[in-house]
Design a protein around this motif. Structure first.
Motif, PDB file in Angstrom:
ATOM      1  N   UNK A   1      -0.488   9.512  -8.845  1.00 11.43           N
ATOM      2  CA  UNK A   1       0.495   9.271  -7.790  1.00 11.43           C
ATOM      3  C   UNK A   1      -0.197   8.861  -6.494  1.00 11.43           C
ATOM      4  N   UNK A   2       0.444   7.989  -5.767  1.00 12.02           N
ATOM      5  CA  UNK A   2      -0.140   7.435  -4.545  1.00 12.02           C
ATOM      6  C   UNK A   2      -0.126   8.468  -3.420  1.00 12.02           C
ATOM      7  N   UNK A   3      -1.308   8.838  -2.931  1.00  9.42           N
ATOM      8  CA  UNK A   3      -1.414   9.760  -1.799  1.00  9.42           C
ATOM      9  C   UNK A   3      -2.287   9.168  -0.692  1.00  9.42           C
ATOM     10  N   UNK A   4      -2.652   7.892  -0.836  1.00 10.23           N
ATOM     11  CA  UNK A   4      -3.394   7.168   0.199  1.00 10.23           C
ATOM     12  C   UNK A   4      -2.738   5.812   0.400  1.00 10.23           C
ATOM     13  N   UNK A   5      -2.590   5.428   1.644  1.00 19.15           N
ATOM     14  CA  UNK A   5      -1.865   4.184   1.937  1.00 19.15           C
ATOM     15  C   UNK A   5      -2.529   2.975   1.293  1.00 19.15           C
ATOM     16  N   UNK A   6      -3.839   3.038   1.130  1.00 23.35           N
ATOM     17  CA  UNK A   6      -4.552   1.901   0.534  1.00 23.35           C
ATOM     18  C   UNK A   6      -4.151   1.685  -0.917  1.00 23.35           C
ATOM     19  N   UNK A   7      -3.517   2.685  -1.536  1.00 22.31           N
ATOM     20  CA  UNK A   7      -3.102   2.559  -2.938  1.00 22.31           C
ATOM     21  C   UNK A   7      -1.654   2.123  -3.099  1.00 22.31           C
ATOM     22  N   UNK A   8      -1.009   1.732  -1.994  1.00 17.67           N
ATOM     23  CA  UNK A   8       0.306   1.110  -2.129  1.00 17.67           C
ATOM     24  C   UNK A   8       0.173  -0.181  -2.923  1.00 17.67           C
ATOM     25  N   UNK A   9       1.212  -0.512  -3.659  1.00 19.77           N
ATOM     26  CA  UNK A   9       1.167  -1.700  -4.525  1.00 19.77           C
ATOM     27  C   UNK A   9       1.382  -3.004  -3.776  1.00 19.77           C
ATOM     28  N   UNK A  10       1.602  -2.946  -2.471  1.00 20.48           N
ATOM     29  CA  UNK A  10       1.637  -4.164  -1.667  1.00 20.48           C
ATOM     30  C   UNK A  10       0.713  -3.965  -0.470  1.00 20.48           C
ATOM     31  N   UNK A  11       0.342  -5.058   0.167  1.00 19.98           N
ATOM     32  CA  UNK A  11      -0.596  -5.024   1.285  1.00 19.98           C
ATOM     33  C   UNK A  11       0.044  -5.627   2.527  1.00 19.98           C
ATOM     34  N   UNK A  12      -0.713  -5.604   3.607  1.00 21.20           N
ATOM     35  CA  UNK A  12      -0.238  -6.229   4.834  1.00 21.20           C
ATOM     36  C   UNK A  12       0.022  -7.711   4.664  1.00 21.20           C
ATOM     37  N   UNK A  13      -0.749  -8.372   3.829  1.00 24.55           N
ATOM     38  CA  UNK A  13      -0.529  -9.807   3.583  1.00 24.55           C
ATOM     39  C   UNK A  13       0.831 -10.033   2.930  1.00 24.55           C
ATOM     40  N   UNK A  14       1.212  -9.147   2.011  1.00 21.89           N
ATOM     41  CA  UNK A  14       2.531  -9.270   1.382  1.00 21.89           C
ATOM     42  C   UNK A  14       3.639  -9.118   2.415  1.00 21.89           C
ATOM     43  N   UNK A  15       3.460  -8.209   3.375  1.00 23.92           N
ATOM     44  CA  UNK A  15       4.458  -8.019   4.441  1.00 23.92           C
ATOM     45  C   UNK A  15       4.549  -9.275   5.292  1.00 23.92           C
ATOM     46  N   UNK A  16       3.398  -9.856   5.635  1.00 28.40           N
ATOM     47  CA  UNK A  16       3.416 -11.073   6.454  1.00 28.40           C
ATOM     48  C   UNK A  16       4.045 -12.234   5.714  1.00 28.40           C
ATOM     49  N   UNK A  17       3.915 -12.255   4.401  1.00 31.45           N
ATOM     50  CA  UNK A  17       4.543 -13.315   3.605  1.00 31.45           C
ATOM     51  C   UNK A  17       6.064 -13.222   3.622  1.00 31.45           C
ATOM     52  N   UNK A  18       6.562 -12.060   4.060  1.00 28.47           N
ATOM     53  CA  UNK A  18       8.015 -11.918   4.220  1.00 28.47           C
ATOM     54  C   UNK A  18       8.476 -12.434   5.571  1.00 28.47           C
TER      55      UNK A  18
ATOM     56  N   UNK B   1       8.584   4.753  -6.839  1.00 28.11           N
ATOM     57  CA  UNK B   1       8.950   3.532  -6.119  1.00 28.11           C
ATOM     58  C   UNK B   1       7.734   2.698  -5.721  1.00 28.11           C
ATOM     59  N   UNK B   2       6.545   3.134  -6.094  1.00 27.80           N
ATOM     60  CA  UNK B   2       5.335   2.388  -5.753  1.00 27.80           C
ATOM     61  C   UNK B   2       5.122   1.249  -6.745  1.00 27.80           C
ATOM     62  N   UNK B   3       6.020   0.272  -6.698  1.00 30.41           N
ATOM     63  CA  UNK B   3       5.891  -0.962  -7.474  1.00 30.41           C
ATOM     64  C   UNK B   3       6.076  -2.125  -6.517  1.00 30.41           C
ATOM     65  N   UNK B   4       5.460  -3.267  -6.788  1.00 34.17           N
ATOM     66  CA  UNK B   4       5.613  -4.406  -5.870  1.00 34.17           C
ATOM     67  C   UNK B   4       7.073  -4.776  -5.633  1.00 34.17           C
ATOM     68  N   UNK B   5       7.873  -4.795  -6.684  1.00 36.65           N
ATOM     69  CA  UNK B   5       9.276  -5.214  -6.548  1.00 36.65           C
ATOM     70  C   UNK B   5      10.046  -4.264  -5.638  1.00 36.65           C
ATOM     71  N   UNK B   6       9.924  -2.945  -5.895  1.00 36.99           N
ATOM     72  CA  UNK B   6      10.690  -1.992  -5.098  1.00 36.99           C
ATOM     73  C   UNK B   6      10.208  -1.943  -3.651  1.00 36.99           C
ATOM     74  N   UNK B   7       8.915  -2.014  -3.450  1.00 38.27           N
ATOM     75  CA  UNK B   7       8.393  -1.966  -2.089  1.00 38.27           C
ATOM     76  C   UNK B   7       8.790  -3.198  -1.289  1.00 38.27           C
TER      77      UNK B   7
END
Length: 454
Positions: A386-403, A428-434
């Motif tokens: 399970x994700x307990x560090x932000x670096x292990x989120x399935x999306x990154x800052x670049x993905x946010x900027x692409x939005x 919910x730690x999947x690219x689609x849901x995030x």
């Protein structure tokens, strides 16, 4: 008595002897051999001058040639070979004003600190023990060579070294030697913090770290660690404790393995208590906020003692979070892990358990069960990935900027929101849901648009 020296040490000694010089293994290595321990270092003393030593070996290093020491390399191993010497006057309590070479082993041995460190050995002459070191080893006694006040006046660090050896070997300090330490304790201010730190580490890593009590009782900590004196003098009048802050600390040290950061964490985990102690109307003591205060004090102390930055950062985190008691609830513990930092685990459980075992019996069983439950849920979270560090989120800052979010603090803010959501709902730690959640957040907020990052 017969001792077995390593082949390379024997080769060095025999090379010196075959060329007309005396040579012996000396000091701590001889002591450890007798005790059945494996010496960490091998020191050799000789009647040969440094130049003569250099001429007999193909690979040498001038590690301390002014003081008569040449390191002889045998393959990848280095052995310090030092010419018999007599030290001149010690005016600064740290270094002799001059060093004079001598041809007599006896003169070299009589300048050494303790009888158990003043023995020499080679296979031809056997054990040379001029000051009763072997008898002191048998009795378990640490005694200065000659007048203890003279030995400690020559190098004040020897006082702390005596207590460190006592902790490592489980030996007692001979009374005259102990009294001299108490008398001359203030002179340790002449010793550099770097040298003090080395001895402190060895004492804490020993089988008897609770002998820090002797460092306090002799007055040495008053000079280089006055915060520990304050701990020893601070009572804990409440049902959770049966010792003063300092005595609790000493007992807790015995419950962690000999790891440097763990022992330092236990030494300082309650260092903030003297400054935060309050007493209520019922006479009960409280120490609100001692974790935060203690962490800052620990950083200051370790910097003063010249510890490295990594050690300081690690020990500070242990002190800051040693008293965490989260509700045994998976989302709560995920958030606790994220807040504390995963690098603190599993050592934090060792620290918490040691802290509890050094308290009173009041609710001890419940406290230990809470630690076990915390540890169990931690293990389940780790095993599930399970994700307990932000670096292990399935999306990154670049993905946010692409939005369409402009580069800047808003990107980090949005990742923080998503991370908190994942801590609550790890599925919910999947690219689609995030990305879906991110888009919804963007629509609700007035976030500047920008072109997608290619």
């Amino acid at each position: 008595m017969k001792m077995i020296l390593p082949e390379q040490v024997t080769n060095i000694i025999e090379t010196l002897q075959n060329n007309g010089h005396e040579a012996y293994a000396v000091g701590g290595c001889v002591r450890d051999l007798y005790l059945g321990k494996t010496p960490a270092d091998w020191d050799i003393t000789t009647s040969a001058s440094p130049g003569q030593v250099k001429s007999l070996f193909s690979h040498t290093i001038d590690t301390g040639i002014i003081h008569g020491t040449v390191t002889v390399m045998m393959g990848k191993n280095g052995y310090e070979v030092t010419t018999y010497r007599v030290d001149g006057e010690y005016k600064d309590g740290r270094h002799p004003e001059q060093v004079m070479f001598t041809s007599l082993l006896s003169e070299d041995l009589c300048r050494r600190d303790f009888t158990i460190n003043a023995m020499a050995y080679n296979e031809q002459q056997g054990l040379v023990d001029l000051f009763g070191g072997l008898e002191d080893l048998k009795k378990g006694v640490i005694r200065c060579v000659g007048n203890p006040r003279e030995r400690f006046s020559e190098d004040a660090l020897r006082m702390l070294r005596a207590l460190r050896l006592s902790a490592q070997l489980g030996f007692e300090i001979e009374p005259n030697t102990y009294h001299a330490i108490c008398e001359l304790a203030p002179t340790i201010e002449k010793v550099s913090m770097e040298r003090i730190m080395v001895e402190l580490n060895k004492l804490l890593m020993s089988e008897h770290p609770d002998r820090m009590r002797m460092v306090y009782e002799t007055g040495l900590t008053r000079v280089f660690l006055p915060e520990f004196d304050a701990m020893m003098k601070t009572p804990q009048n409440n049902k959770h404790h049966c010792y003063s802050v300092g005595e609790h600390t000493l007992h807790s040290l015995e419950h962690v393995p000999p790891d440097k950061t763990l022992r330092l964490a236990m030494l300082f985990h309650d260092v903030g208590k003297p400054a935060t102690r309050t007493t209520d109307e019922k006479g009960q003591d409280h120490f609100y906020g001692h974790q935060e205060v203690g962490a800052e004090m620990t950083g200051d102390i370790l910097r003063r003692l010249k510890y490295d930055n990594d050690t300081i950062a690690t020990v500070k985190r242990f002190v800051r979070f040693h008293d965490e008691r989260p509700k045994i609830d998976r989302p709560v513990i995920r958030k606790t892990i994220a807040r504390i930092g995963i690098s603190c685990f599993p050592e934090l459980f060792v620290i918490k358990r040691a802290d509890t075992l050094a308290q009173s019996d009041y609710r001890r069983r419940d406290k230990l069960q809470q630690i076990r439950d915390f540890e169990t849920v931690f293990g389940e979270i780790m095993e599930a990935g399970e994700c307990v560090e932000k670096k292990n989120l399935c999306i990154s800052g670049r993905d946010i900027m692409n939005l369409g979010v402009a580069q800047g603090s808003m990107v980090g803010d949005l990742l923080d929101v998503l991370f908190q959501e994942v801590l609550e709902h790890p599925e919910r730690n999947t690219p689609k849901q995030l990305l879906t959640m991110a888009e919804e957040r963007i629509k609700k907020g007035n976030i500047p648009k920008r072109k997608p990052v290619e």
